[in-house]
Motif scaffolding. Structure first.
Motif, PDB file in Angstrom:
ATOM      1  N   ASN A 126       0.841  -1.190   0.000  1.00  0.00           N
ATOM      2  CA  ASN A 126       0.000   0.000   0.000  1.00  0.00           C
ATOM      3  C   ASN A 126       0.876   1.240   0.000  1.00  0.00           C
ATOM      4  O   ASN A 126       1.814   1.327   0.800  1.00  0.00           O
ATOM      5  CB  ASN A 126      -0.818   0.084   1.289  1.00  0.00           C
ATOM      6  N   ILE A 127       0.557   2.181  -0.862  1.00  0.00           N
ATOM      7  CA  ILE A 127       1.197   3.493  -0.763  1.00  0.00           C
ATOM      8  C   ILE A 127       0.088   4.503  -0.548  1.00  0.00           C
ATOM      9  O   ILE A 127      -0.897   4.539  -1.282  1.00  0.00           O
ATOM     10  CB  ILE A 127       2.020   3.805  -2.025  1.00  0.00           C
ATOM     11  N   THR A 128       0.244   5.275   0.505  1.00  0.00           N
ATOM     12  CA  THR A 128      -0.813   6.216   0.871  1.00  0.00           C
ATOM     13  C   THR A 128      -0.273   7.642   0.868  1.00  0.00           C
ATOM     14  O   THR A 128       0.791   7.913   1.433  1.00  0.00           O
ATOM     15  CB  THR A 128      -1.360   5.903   2.275  1.00  0.00           C
ATOM     16  N   TYR A 129      -1.014   8.505   0.227  1.00  0.00           N
ATOM     17  CA  TYR A 129      -0.710   9.934   0.278  1.00  0.00           C
ATOM     18  C   TYR A 129      -1.745  10.586   1.174  1.00  0.00           C
ATOM     19  O   TYR A 129      -2.951  10.373   1.012  1.00  0.00           O
ATOM     20  CB  TYR A 129      -0.779  10.542  -1.136  1.00  0.00           C
ATOM     21  N   THR A 130      -1.296  11.339   2.147  1.00  0.00           N
ATOM     22  CA  THR A 130      -2.262  12.033   2.999  1.00  0.00           C
ATOM     23  C   THR A 130      -1.914  13.509   3.075  1.00  0.00           C
ATOM     24  O   THR A 130      -0.733  13.883   3.106  1.00  0.00           O
ATOM     25  CB  THR A 130      -2.285  11.483   4.444  1.00  0.00           C
ATOM     26  N   ASN A 131      -2.940  14.324   3.084  1.00  0.00           N
ATOM     27  CA  ASN A 131      -2.755  15.752   3.255  1.00  0.00           C
ATOM     28  C   ASN A 131      -3.796  16.230   4.250  1.00  0.00           C
ATOM     29  O   ASN A 131      -4.961  16.445   3.918  1.00  0.00           O
ATOM     30  CB  ASN A 131      -2.916  16.448   1.895  1.00  0.00           C
ATOM     31  N   LYS A 132      -3.368  16.359   5.502  1.00  0.00           N
ATOM     32  CA  LYS A 132      -4.292  16.744   6.571  1.00  0.00           C
ATOM     33  C   LYS A 132      -4.815  18.161   6.368  1.00  0.00           C
ATOM     34  O   LYS A 132      -5.916  18.487   6.786  1.00  0.00           O
ATOM     35  CB  LYS A 132      -3.585  16.637   7.926  1.00  0.00           C
ATOM     36  N   GLU A 133      -3.993  18.991   5.701  1.00  0.00           N
ATOM     37  CA  GLU A 133      -4.370  20.392   5.514  1.00  0.00           C
ATOM     38  C   GLU A 133      -5.553  20.507   4.551  1.00  0.00           C
ATOM     39  O   GLU A 133      -6.403  21.371   4.691  1.00  0.00           O
ATOM     40  CB  GLU A 133      -3.193  21.189   4.912  1.00  0.00           C
ATOM     41  N   TYR A 134      -5.561  19.655   3.557  1.00  0.00           N
ATOM     42  CA  TYR A 134      -6.584  19.772   2.523  1.00  0.00           C
ATOM     43  C   TYR A 134      -7.681  18.732   2.750  1.00  0.00           C
ATOM     44  O   TYR A 134      -7.645  17.620   2.210  1.00  0.00           O
ATOM     45  CB  TYR A 134      -5.948  19.624   1.134  1.00  0.00           C
ATOM     46  N   HIS A 135      -8.635  19.069   3.585  1.00  0.00           N
ATOM     47  CA  HIS A 135      -9.789  18.223   3.868  1.00  0.00           C
ATOM     48  C   HIS A 135      -9.413  16.785   4.205  1.00  0.00           C
ATOM     49  O   HIS A 135     -10.114  15.855   3.831  1.00  0.00           O
ATOM     50  CB  HIS A 135     -10.764  18.221   2.686  1.00  0.00           C
ATOM     51  N   ASN A 136      -8.285  16.641   4.870  1.00  0.00           N
ATOM     52  CA  ASN A 136      -7.873  15.304   5.291  1.00  0.00           C
ATOM     53  C   ASN A 136      -7.796  14.331   4.106  1.00  0.00           C
ATOM     54  O   ASN A 136      -8.155  13.159   4.217  1.00  0.00           O
ATOM     55  CB  ASN A 136      -8.847  14.765   6.324  1.00  0.00           C
ATOM     56  N   LEU A 137      -7.317  14.832   2.990  1.00  0.00           N
ATOM     57  CA  LEU A 137      -7.273  14.032   1.770  1.00  0.00           C
ATOM     58  C   LEU A 137      -6.359  12.822   1.953  1.00  0.00           C
ATOM     59  O   LEU A 137      -5.268  12.923   2.492  1.00  0.00           O
ATOM     60  CB  LEU A 137      -6.768  14.894   0.610  1.00  0.00           C
ATOM     61  N   LYS A 168      -2.120  -6.265  -4.588  1.00  0.00           N
ATOM     62  CA  LYS A 168      -2.137  -7.551  -3.899  1.00  0.00           C
ATOM     63  C   LYS A 168      -1.866  -8.665  -4.894  1.00  0.00           C
ATOM     64  O   LYS A 168      -2.491  -8.732  -5.954  1.00  0.00           O
ATOM     65  CB  LYS A 168      -3.499  -7.780  -3.232  1.00  0.00           C
ATOM     66  N   THR A 169      -0.929  -9.509  -4.564  1.00  0.00           N
ATOM     67  CA  THR A 169      -0.672 -10.685  -5.396  1.00  0.00           C
ATOM     68  C   THR A 169      -0.902 -11.935  -4.564  1.00  0.00           C
ATOM     69  O   THR A 169      -0.397 -12.042  -3.441  1.00  0.00           O
ATOM     70  CB  THR A 169       0.777 -10.679  -5.936  1.00  0.00           C
ATOM     71  N   VAL A 170      -1.686 -12.842  -5.108  1.00  0.00           N
ATOM     72  CA  VAL A 170      -1.871 -14.146  -4.471  1.00  0.00           C
ATOM     73  C   VAL A 170      -1.238 -15.170  -5.397  1.00  0.00           C
ATOM     74  O   VAL A 170      -1.616 -15.280  -6.569  1.00  0.00           O
ATOM     75  CB  VAL A 170      -3.367 -14.460  -4.244  1.00  0.00           C
ATOM     76  N   PHE A 171      -0.242 -15.849  -4.880  1.00  0.00           N
ATOM     77  CA  PHE A 171       0.490 -16.804  -5.710  1.00  0.00           C
ATOM     78  C   PHE A 171      -0.275 -18.114  -5.823  1.00  0.00           C
ATOM     79  O   PHE A 171      -1.021 -18.497  -4.929  1.00  0.00           O
ATOM     80  CB  PHE A 171       1.884 -17.048  -5.125  1.00  0.00           C
ATOM     81  N   GLN A 172      -0.035 -18.795  -6.931  1.00  0.00           N
ATOM     82  CA  GLN A 172      -0.679 -20.090  -7.148  1.00  0.00           C
ATOM     83  C   GLN A 172      -0.262 -21.046  -6.042  1.00  0.00           C
ATOM     84  O   GLN A 172       0.918 -21.104  -5.665  1.00  0.00           O
ATOM     85  CB  GLN A 172      -0.272 -20.657  -8.512  1.00  0.00           C
ATOM     86  N   GLN A 173      -1.221 -21.781  -5.527  1.00  0.00           N
ATOM     87  CA  GLN A 173      -0.911 -22.792  -4.508  1.00  0.00           C
ATOM     88  C   GLN A 173      -0.441 -24.049  -5.232  1.00  0.00           C
ATOM     89  O   GLN A 173      -1.241 -24.753  -5.843  1.00  0.00           O
ATOM     90  CB  GLN A 173      -2.163 -23.062  -3.661  1.00  0.00           C
ATOM     91  N   ASN A 174       0.860 -24.265  -5.194  1.00  0.00           N
ATOM     92  CA  ASN A 174       1.389 -25.440  -5.901  1.00  0.00           C
ATOM     93  C   ASN A 174       1.420 -26.687  -5.040  1.00  0.00           C
ATOM     94  O   ASN A 174       1.640 -27.790  -5.538  1.00  0.00           O
ATOM     95  CB  ASN A 174       2.796 -25.148  -6.429  1.00  0.00           C
ATOM     96  N   LEU A 188      -3.924  -7.934  -8.156  1.00  0.00           N
ATOM     97  CA  LEU A 188      -5.010  -6.958  -8.227  1.00  0.00           C
ATOM     98  C   LEU A 188      -4.507  -5.607  -7.765  1.00  0.00           C
ATOM     99  O   LEU A 188      -3.636  -5.516  -6.900  1.00  0.00           O
ATOM    100  CB  LEU A 188      -6.159  -7.370  -7.300  1.00  0.00           C
ATOM    101  N   PHE A 189      -5.076  -4.576  -8.343  1.00  0.00           N
ATOM    102  CA  PHE A 189      -4.770  -3.220  -7.897  1.00  0.00           C
ATOM    103  C   PHE A 189      -6.073  -2.551  -7.482  1.00  0.00           C
ATOM    104  O   PHE A 189      -7.081  -2.667  -8.175  1.00  0.00           O
ATOM    105  CB  PHE A 189      -4.101  -2.429  -9.021  1.00  0.00           C
ATOM    106  N   ASN A 190      -6.020  -1.873  -6.359  1.00  0.00           N
ATOM    107  CA  ASN A 190      -7.189  -1.167  -5.862  1.00  0.00           C
ATOM    108  C   ASN A 190      -6.803   0.264  -5.521  1.00  0.00           C
ATOM    109  O   ASN A 190      -5.686   0.513  -5.066  1.00  0.00           O
ATOM    110  CB  ASN A 190      -7.732  -1.830  -4.590  1.00  0.00           C
ATOM    111  N   LEU A 191      -7.731   1.163  -5.745  1.00  0.00           N
ATOM    112  CA  LEU A 191      -7.481   2.560  -5.439  1.00  0.00           C
ATOM    113  C   LEU A 191      -8.545   3.041  -4.469  1.00  0.00           C
ATOM    114  O   LEU A 191      -9.719   2.720  -4.629  1.00  0.00           O
ATOM    115  CB  LEU A 191      -7.557   3.371  -6.742  1.00  0.00           C
TER     116      LEU A 191
END
Lengths: 182, 801
Positions: free
Chosen positions: B689-700, B707-713, B744-747
């Motif tokens: 996870n990479i998170t950008y936060t800006n408390k000054e600007y509406h707590n943005l 996430k990667t799930v490897f094949q269960q071999n 998977l990528f999630n935003l």
């Protein structure tokens, strides 16, 4: 003192809940109502009657059912085929067949044989004009031995190419008899 | 008092040993809430006799340096808290966790540190309210998967069972509002009936170290906690609306809380969830909608000395199950496996047709506590639960609207817990539990019940202790004893009873002598004695490091499905057979955690080893020829197993506004008896996870997750061949092979605004499966039939007022 009163309340309420739940133990043991225990495929040509029967009183146990064939088919003969289904556990054993007949649009039988010159054609139709397969015509040509497989599909694609594998749906019946044409 | 004196003497002796007066010592620690262990920011720590001050920081931490050996009198205070005065003889660097009786903070967002503990030495992770809110329209299992070492066993996308270190169902204890959840958790397709919106915090304890809730936590414990309320006059609430493109549905949750200065509080919460058919990247998953209505009501009285808490929750879930997963026989299954797409793909619909599950769960409890001077806190609790589960299959005629499975499980228990905490260094918890459970296989289903009627009595008692050995070390230990008796009523076919299973010789005492046609009525009756124990050690070093070591002995009695299952399980399209010969499962779990709790750079490394003797598993055994054709038979059997692995969590501050967080879970499960891999073990997985936060600007806040799930071999090969009479050939049934690795990528992004006078409005926008990746997950029971969900856009609006 408050705590004690509260404790009393807790105890009483739990007793009440227990009391409520304790329903009388009537015999609510169910028998299988939906299952098909018996399949009869009766082939008739005048006095020449051959009955193919599959029977399994409890299809949901780990014991396989039994096949029986009353006799051999005659070569170069056209039989009228009639398929009946029963649930031997039900007082009204034919009820299961009535139910499937009432939902003909959602069901279809498929007949195949490894004896290549046997032809089986369905002769009954549902309200949409699609084949069902309770009634059939079976025609034999040469003598031979092989299997005769009957498949019943629930919710198949209708109409289809008369191949159960391509018809989709889920399988309600799949039985395979060994038959001899002489 | 004797022990206090003793303690002082010991301390004096130690301080006498100190060679010289050295003023280089540090007194540090963390200030937290007495109730829920949330950290308290801005607490004043005042050493009265030295007149030194400091305040706790955003993590609740404080540090006073350059202290001399000798007695210090510390006063810790915080807004609206009772002052706490500690007299300490300082002989070395000292780290203390200070609990304050605190209330007001909880009106605001609760800040939790990642390692707030149920027990000081246990290895736990938490999900706080903000995280839970982003899963508002998902399930408990979906939220828990964000924790390292937790995966899920699913049926489609809506029925999600949590899995800790590869173990699930009866091996996990789920505790909701201090009530252990009993909702027929034995089936793979039975998800826990908890509304995630009713929870304030969820704690996951990886291991068997929390004896308070039961002796059978072989996998771990999941504790769902409600909010503690402030002692002041206030009325507040929140509403959250969540809308999704995938499934074209969402969730609406609202709660309102009234608190009084006198200590009384009242809380009402309701959520409604509705989804239609979900969609993979390529097609709709016909018949996968959900309909949920949940409500909870809570009221009580809160004070330091005494209080009570009454809670009732109602969960009504209706889950549609992928239509294409309804199969008639093995050949249908082969066809499903070989075709790339499900056999039924219709247009989007909100309809919930068969197969489906309809579950209602009621949970009610009353808890009361009283604190006694020079002793501790006594808590008494009474609770009840009713779980009604109906499973509907695709049927014919009159039975179309009749469930194939209709079970009602009723559970009630009375329990007490005494916390003895008046001693400075020793804290003891002890308690008693009595429980009654009744399962009723309700008639009229037209099928033989898979789980029979039974009655079960449990009695348990435990004692756990936590001892501060020295300034950095704590030791904990506990033992628990459980007695269970279970009595069932079940018919077997005489043939199976006598010949197949040989029960007439093994269990003649179960026979009632009543014969009904070809069936024999039996009354199997068991009693079990279970012992469990835990041992833990924790060391907290001054530089944010801590080391935890745990050993847990857990013992689990076979559940009703493992003992009594016998017949067709419609929703899984297989015959499942349990055995009366099952014995209890015993597990030894060892785990170590090395943690550094620091917002600049923190981590946790948690290796573990679990040896399970008599591990009960459900595996493919054979096929039987029925009128439907070839049909799979699965048997429960018992083997010795080991599961070991490591969970790694890392957080790193990259800059003032960028943070990195990631975790990695590796796990291996072995069937030691047969020397093959264990079935249904999660594959290795990694999350960044990479998170950008800006408390000054509406707590943005903007978070990108990968996430990667490897094949269960490593999987056991239970593949087999079966004859297909239509094709007149043998076909290979590959039920074991696992799907390939996927990423998977999630935003996720959110902003907060002020709304009305005192309220806040939080808006969240997220995209799940950003690149619309097609994938299948090994631990989804429907993986043979369809892909997982495609891209989803989600908008959440939360209003606090």
């Amino acid at each position: 003192m408050k705590t004690i009163k509260l404790l009393a309340l807790l105890f009483i309420s739990s007793l009440v809940f227990t009391g409520c739940s304790d329903d009388d133990h009537d015999d609510d043991h169910d028998h299988e109502e939906e299952v098909i225990t018996t399949l009869n495929y009766t082939l008739t040509n005048g006095n020449d009657v051959v009955v193919l029967t599959y029977f399994d009183l409890d299809p949901d146990d780990s014991v396989s059912g039994t096949y029986s064939v009353s006799g051999n088919l005659t070569a170069n003969t056209t039989y009228t085929g009639e398929l009946t289904l029963e649930n031997a556990n039900d007082e009204d054993a034919e009820h299961i067949q009535e139910e499937i007949e009432a939902e003909k649009e959602e069901h279809e039988f498929f007949y195949t044989s490894t004896i290549s010159d046997i032809t089986i054609s369905k002769t009954d139709m549902d309200d949409n004009g699609n084949l069902v397969g309770f009634d059939t015509t079976l025609t034999t040509v040469d003598a031979g031995t092989g299997s005769l497989t009957i498949v019943l599909k629930h919710e198949p694609t209708k109409p289809n190419d008369d191949n159960s594998t391509n018809a989709g749906g889920s399988t309600d019946i799949e039985v395979s008899f060994t038959v001899e044409v002489e | 008092m004797k022990s206090r004196k003793l303690f002082l003497i010991v301390l004096l002796l130690i301080s006498n040993l100190a060679i010289s007066q050295n003023c280089t010592y540090t007194f540090s620690g963390i200030v937290e809430d007495f109730h829920d262990k949330s950290v308290l920011i801005g607490a004043t720590i005042h050493i009265k006799n030295l007149n030194k001050y400091t305040t706790s920081d955003v993590d609740g931490k404080f540090k006073i340096e350059n202290l001399c050996v000798g007695k210090i009198i510390v006063e810790i205070s915080h807004l609206a808290c009772d002052k706490l005065i500690l007299e300490i003889d300082l002989v070395d660097d000292l780290y203390r966790i200070i609990d304050l009786e605190h209330h007001i903070e909880e009106l605001e967002e609760v800040h939790l540190r990642s390692n707030s503990k149920t027990e000081e030495t246990s290895i736990e992770q938490n999900l706080k309210k903000e995280v839970l809110e982003s899963f508002s329209d998902k399930s408990l299992g979906d939220a828990l998967v964000t924790i390292s070492g937790v995966s899920s066993l699913t049926t489609g996308s809506t029925i999600v069972k949590p899995m800790i270190h590869g173990l699930h169902s009866s091996r996990l204890l789920i505790v909701n509002n201090n009530v252990r959840l009993f909702d027929q958790d034995w089936g793979d397709e039975h998800a826990p009936n908890i509304d995630i919106n009713s929870a304030n915090t969820i704690q996951v304890i990886k291991g068997a170290n929390t004896l308070r809730y039961g002796s059978d936590a072989i996998g771990g414990v999941i504790i769902v906690k409600p909010k503690k309320h402030a002692v002041k006059d206030s009325l507040f609430g929140s509403s959250l609306l969540s809308l999704n493109t995938n499934g074209q549905g969402g969730n609406f949750n609202t709660e309102i809380i009234k608190t009084y200065k006198s200590g009384y509080f009242f809380q009402l919460q309701t959520s409604i969830k509705r989804f239609g058919d979900f969609k993979t990247p390529d097609y709709y998953l016909t018949n996968t909608g959900i309909k949920n209505i949940n409500s909870s009501i809570r009221f009580g009285f809160n004070s330091f000395k005494k209080g009570f808490d009454a809670y009732y929750s109602f969960v009504d879930n209706e889950f549609a199950i992928l239509q294409s997963s309804h199969i008639g026989n093995v050949n249908d299954l082969v066809q499903a496996i070989n075709s790339k797409e499900p056999r039924v793909i219709d247009d989007f619909s909100y309809d919930i047709n068969t197969p489906k599950q309809s579950i209602q769960h009621h949970l009610g409890k009353i808890e009361a506590y009283q604190r006694f001077k020079d002793l501790g806190k006594l808590t008494l609790q009474a609770d009840f639960q009713v779980n009604r589960r109906k499973e509907f299959d695709t049927r014919v005629g009159d039975l179309k609207d009749v469930p194939v499975i209709d079970l009602r499980l009723f559970t009630t228990s009375l329990q007490s817990n005494l916390t003895i905490d008046y001693l400075e260094d020793l804290k003891i918890n002890t308690g008693l539990l009595g429980r009654f459970q009744q399962n009723d296989a309700i008639g009229g289903t037209g099928t033989e019940p898979l789980i029979p009627d039974y009655e079960k009595f449990d009695f348990g008692t435990y004692i756990t202790g936590n001892y501060k050995l020295n300034l950095i070390t704590e030791l904990s230990a506990g033992i628990r004893y459980d007695f269970s008796s279970i009595k069932a009523e079940k018919s077997y076919s005489i043939w199976e009873w006598d010949d197949t299973y040989n029960y007439d010789e093994l269990f003649p005492e179960f026979e009632t002598g009543v014969i009904d046609g070809s069936d024999v009525l039996t009354e199997p009756e068991y009693t079990f004695h279970c012992f469990s124990a835990s041992l833990g050690l924790s060391k907290h070093y001054t530089n944010d490091f801590s080391l935890l070591m745990n050993y847990g002995l857990a013992s689990r009695i076979p559940n009703p499905s493992e003992l009594f299952s016998d017949g067709l399980h419609h929703s899984t399209a297989r015959i499942e057979v349990g055995f009366l010969t099952m014995e209890k499962e015993n597990a030894h779990k060892f785990s170590i955690a090395l943690e550094r709790t620091n917002s600049n750079f923190g981590f946790a490394i948690n290796p573990y080893y679990n040896y399970i003797k008599g591990y009960i598993q459900l595996i493919p055994f054979d096929t039987v020829t029925t009128i439907r054709g070839s049909f799979p038979i699965w048997h429960y059997n018992q083997i010795d197993a080991q599961i070991f692995g490591v969970d790694i969590d890392i957080n790193k501050r990259i800059s003032d506004s960028f943070n990195y967080r990631g975790n990695l879970s590796l796990l291996q499960g072995d069937n030691l008896t047969e020397d093959i891999p264990l079935i249904h073990m999660p594959g290795a997985n990694i999350t960044n996870n990479i998170t950008y936060t800006n408390k000054e600007y509406h707590n943005l806040s903007v978070n990108l997750q990968h996430k990667t799930v490897f094949q269960q071999n490593r999987y056991p090969d239970y593949n087999f061949s079966t004859f297909n009479p239509v094709l007149q050939e043998n076909v290979y049934v590959d039920i074991s092979s696992t799907p390939p690795t996927y990423s998977l990528f999630n935003l996720n992004s959110s902003m907060s605004f002020n709304a009305f006078k005192e309220g806040t409005l939080k808006v969240e926008f997220s995209v799940h499966n950003l690149f619309n990746t097609s994938y299948r997950e090994h631990l989804n029971r429907l993986r043979y039939y369809a892909d997982e969900l495609g891209r989803n856009f989600n908008v959440k609006i939360k209003l606090n007022y």
